[in-house]
Design a protein around this motif. Sequence first.
Motif, mmCIF file in Angstrom:
data_model
loop_
_atom_site.group_PDB
_atom_site.id
_atom_site.type_symbol
_atom_site.label_atom_id
_atom_site.label_comp_id
_atom_site.label_asym_id
_atom_site.label_seq_id
_atom_site.Cartn_x
_atom_site.Cartn_y
_atom_site.Cartn_z
ATOM 1 N N THR A 149 0.933 -1.406 -0.004
ATOM 2 C CA THR A 149 0.067 -0.139 -0.099
ATOM 3 C C THR A 149 0.896 1.194 0.065
ATOM 4 O O THR A 149 1.930 1.124 0.502
ATOM 5 N N ALA A 150 0.421 2.248 -0.795
ATOM 6 C CA ALA A 150 1.128 3.586 -0.747
ATOM 7 C C ALA A 150 0.192 4.583 -1.056
ATOM 8 O O ALA A 150 -1.050 4.316 -1.123
ATOM 9 N N GLY A 151 0.700 5.900 -0.710
ATOM 10 C CA GLY A 151 -0.140 7.022 -0.607
ATOM 11 C C GLY A 151 -0.279 7.676 0.676
ATOM 12 O O GLY A 151 -0.617 9.032 0.694
ATOM 13 N N ALA A 152 -0.329 6.603 1.837
ATOM 14 C CA ALA A 152 -0.491 7.184 3.031
ATOM 15 C C ALA A 152 -0.039 6.008 4.047
ATOM 16 O O ALA A 152 -0.161 4.900 3.368
ATOM 17 N N GLN A 205 3.872 -1.383 3.796
ATOM 18 C CA GLN A 205 3.831 0.093 3.175
ATOM 19 C C GLN A 205 5.047 0.404 2.224
ATOM 20 O O GLN A 205 6.113 0.071 2.615
ATOM 21 N N VAL A 206 4.773 0.940 1.241
ATOM 22 C CA VAL A 206 5.862 1.269 0.182
ATOM 23 C C VAL A 206 5.707 2.780 -0.078
ATOM 24 O O VAL A 206 4.407 3.330 0.209
ATOM 25 N N TYR A 207 6.711 3.318 -0.471
ATOM 26 C CA TYR A 207 6.626 4.826 -0.778
ATOM 27 C C TYR A 207 7.483 5.117 -2.135
ATOM 28 O O TYR A 207 8.456 4.480 -2.209
ATOM 29 N N GLY A 208 6.933 5.977 -2.869
ATOM 30 C CA GLY A 208 7.244 6.406 -3.994
ATOM 31 C C GLY A 208 6.481 7.324 -4.907
ATOM 32 O O GLY A 208 5.439 7.800 -4.519
ATOM 33 N N LEU A 209 6.880 7.502 -6.218
ATOM 34 C CA LEU A 209 6.086 8.515 -6.981
ATOM 35 C C LEU A 209 6.303 7.951 -8.337
ATOM 36 O O LEU A 209 6.906 6.862 -8.818
ATOM 37 N N THR A 210 5.199 8.685 -9.277
ATOM 38 C CA THR A 210 5.452 8.215 -10.875
ATOM 39 C C THR A 210 6.783 8.614 -11.222
ATOM 40 O O THR A 210 7.371 7.527 -12.013
ATOM 41 N N GLU A 211 7.670 9.297 -10.591
ATOM 42 C CA GLU A 211 9.002 9.658 -10.922
ATOM 43 C C GLU A 211 9.964 8.345 -10.535
ATOM 44 O O GLU A 211 11.224 8.505 -10.871
HETATM 45 P P1 AMP Z 1 2.234 9.724 -7.734
HETATM 46 O O1 AMP Z 1 3.187 10.286 -8.320
HETATM 47 O O2 AMP Z 1 0.876 10.215 -8.289
HETATM 48 O O3 AMP Z 1 1.989 8.305 -7.466
HETATM 49 O O4 AMP Z 1 2.193 10.291 -6.239
HETATM 50 C C1 AMP Z 1 3.386 10.143 -5.153
HETATM 51 C C2 AMP Z 1 3.159 10.815 -4.108
HETATM 52 O O5 AMP Z 1 2.214 10.201 -3.307
HETATM 53 C C3 AMP Z 1 4.420 11.208 -3.159
HETATM 54 O O6 AMP Z 1 5.051 12.192 -3.431
HETATM 55 C C4 AMP Z 1 3.605 11.232 -1.687
HETATM 56 O O7 AMP Z 1 2.992 12.537 -1.652
HETATM 57 C C5 AMP Z 1 2.791 10.196 -1.838
HETATM 58 N N1 AMP Z 1 2.712 8.981 -1.418
HETATM 59 C C6 AMP Z 1 3.284 7.736 -1.794
HETATM 60 N N2 AMP Z 1 3.509 7.062 -1.100
HETATM 61 C C7 AMP Z 1 3.122 7.148 0.270
HETATM 62 C C8 AMP Z 1 2.988 6.889 1.448
HETATM 63 N N3 AMP Z 1 3.662 5.549 1.709
HETATM 64 N N4 AMP Z 1 2.987 7.773 2.334
HETATM 65 C C9 AMP Z 1 2.596 8.925 2.307
HETATM 66 N N5 AMP Z 1 2.564 9.499 0.961
HETATM 67 C C10 AMP Z 1 2.781 8.720 0.006
#
Ligand code: AMP
Length: 542
Positions: free
Chosen positions: A305-308, A327-333
């Motif tokens: 899950t990501a986004g929060a 929880q994973v974290y990342g961006l389109t980039e």
């Molecule tokens: P997107 O490029 O549309 O996938 O959005 C990326 C953004 O989603 C990031 O720059 C964060 O602000 C947010 N995001 C992604 N993963 C997490 C996470 N695990 N916790 C909090 N925010 C997240």
Amino acid sequence: MGWLDDETGLGKCAANYVPLTPLSHLNRAARVFPDRTALVYGATRRTYAEYRDRVTRLASALSKAGVRPGQVVATLLPNIPAQAEAHFAVPATGAVLNTINIRLDVHTVAYIFEHARAHIVLVDTQFLALAEAACANMEGGAPRIIEVADAQAGHPASGEFTEYEDFLATGDSDFDWVMPEDEWESIALNYTSGTTGHPKGVVVHHRGAYLSTLSQVVSWRMVMHPVYLTIVPLFHCNGWCHTWMMPLLGGTLVCCRQIDAPSIYNAIADEGVTHFGGAPIVLNTLINAPDSERRSFDHIVEVFTAGAPPPAATLAAIEPLGFNVTQVYGLTETYGPGTECLWQESWDGSEGDDRASLKARTGIPMPFMEDTTVLDPGTLEQIPMDSEAQGEIMFRGNGVMKGYYRNPEATAECFRGGWFHTGDIAIQHPDGYLKIVDRSKDVIISGGENVSSVEVEDVLMRHSAISLCAVVAKPDEKWGEVPCAFVELKPGAETTEADIIAFARARLAGFKTPKAVVFGELPKTSTGKIQKFELRKRLQPA
Ligand code: AMP
């Protein structure tokens, strides 16, 4: 330098060097697992041999329709088989795949068609009106529409355009895939809302996509033949590269057009789904489903899950239902997930709030990322790892995009000092794990999709009664965040919250429309800049 004294005859040649690309995964799977199920969608079931054949025919058909290497082919599709096929077929013509969010408004879709110079667009019948209106709104040449009908979902062909299956029939099964000559060649172009009104086109390469697939297999501790459910939209950052990853493991991709509790529970119980990725909203959907929509199953489903960060209450409720959440974290980039919350053995016995606070951590670079840390955005110095100091999350490595399409200024800005600047604010613990605490960029994330606050503000400023406005994220139980507008009215002007919301709704996609409007003077700095952090604070639950 790691060169031998004499490197004569030790250079790269066709025998010892092939540019990395996820296309190789499908070629291999079709050879090794021709009869295994590659793809499931309702009553449709396709083996790897069939999957590769359809991809080949689509690539050939695109090529015959004039698509040349380096050109862009767009899609406006939900998570249906054609979207998965396009992920392989478009790069197999040497072209670049541009998957577009089906929930966007006409003007944004027109902007993307225009900016990407899409040559052809594959459009699901349900979104034909959107595609046609977007084409009509363009100044330059509109892309040719190929219609993808989905009769089993109640969307039979309109008869107005070439239908996908007829288009496939024009392709040859012996078409030679155009493999990249250089792994730095672009594989996809994904538009993402940033701090400016216009979305930016994130360009990613074959090498990064390939490395992401390998890397995530390790991070997700996957073994052969996973059954993967497509919940993250494939139009969002290529579904975090998971479609490209499945053939690597001879896995099955289960397509899910409608993301709701019954579809997810049925897929788990009937198809044996072992993995899926999704925003936290999906977890809440599963938790809140009535008994009549639930199905029992006797295995653990692994969830990214990501986004929060998953809240403690969500974890406490979802884990006993048979889901293990990471929880994973990342961006389109960063091709989707760039960091993980790598679980340590010593944490095994933790429970309740302790467990939730460990799971709320992230920041361990996935194997394809060289480094992820938190720096002072001004000096680029490492912040103290004391769980208190705040800085900006930065990435460096092979999992960072090439840059923004036709936007060298934004690219140079985000790569300042040799790091990719994420715009996300975090604290860092002494062991290097980090916790996201805020966002410095003006983006609201609603149901997993980015909303540029500036874009919403631009629309609101066209309302005749509004003199000044600021749009910020309001925490929301269902969507994670929703846009909330703070407005100052012109002297003597009168309007209502409902009127402003209706005004915005007529001009913006539903998920971008403010869900609440607050009237009053906006807090400003001495130089007149609106203090958005102040407004965000006002919206935090007490
Ligand atoms: P997107 O490029 O549309 O996938 O959005 C990326 C953004 O989603 C990031 O720059 C964060 O602000 C947010 N995001 C992604 N993963 C997490 C996470 N695990 N916790 C909090 N925010 C997240």
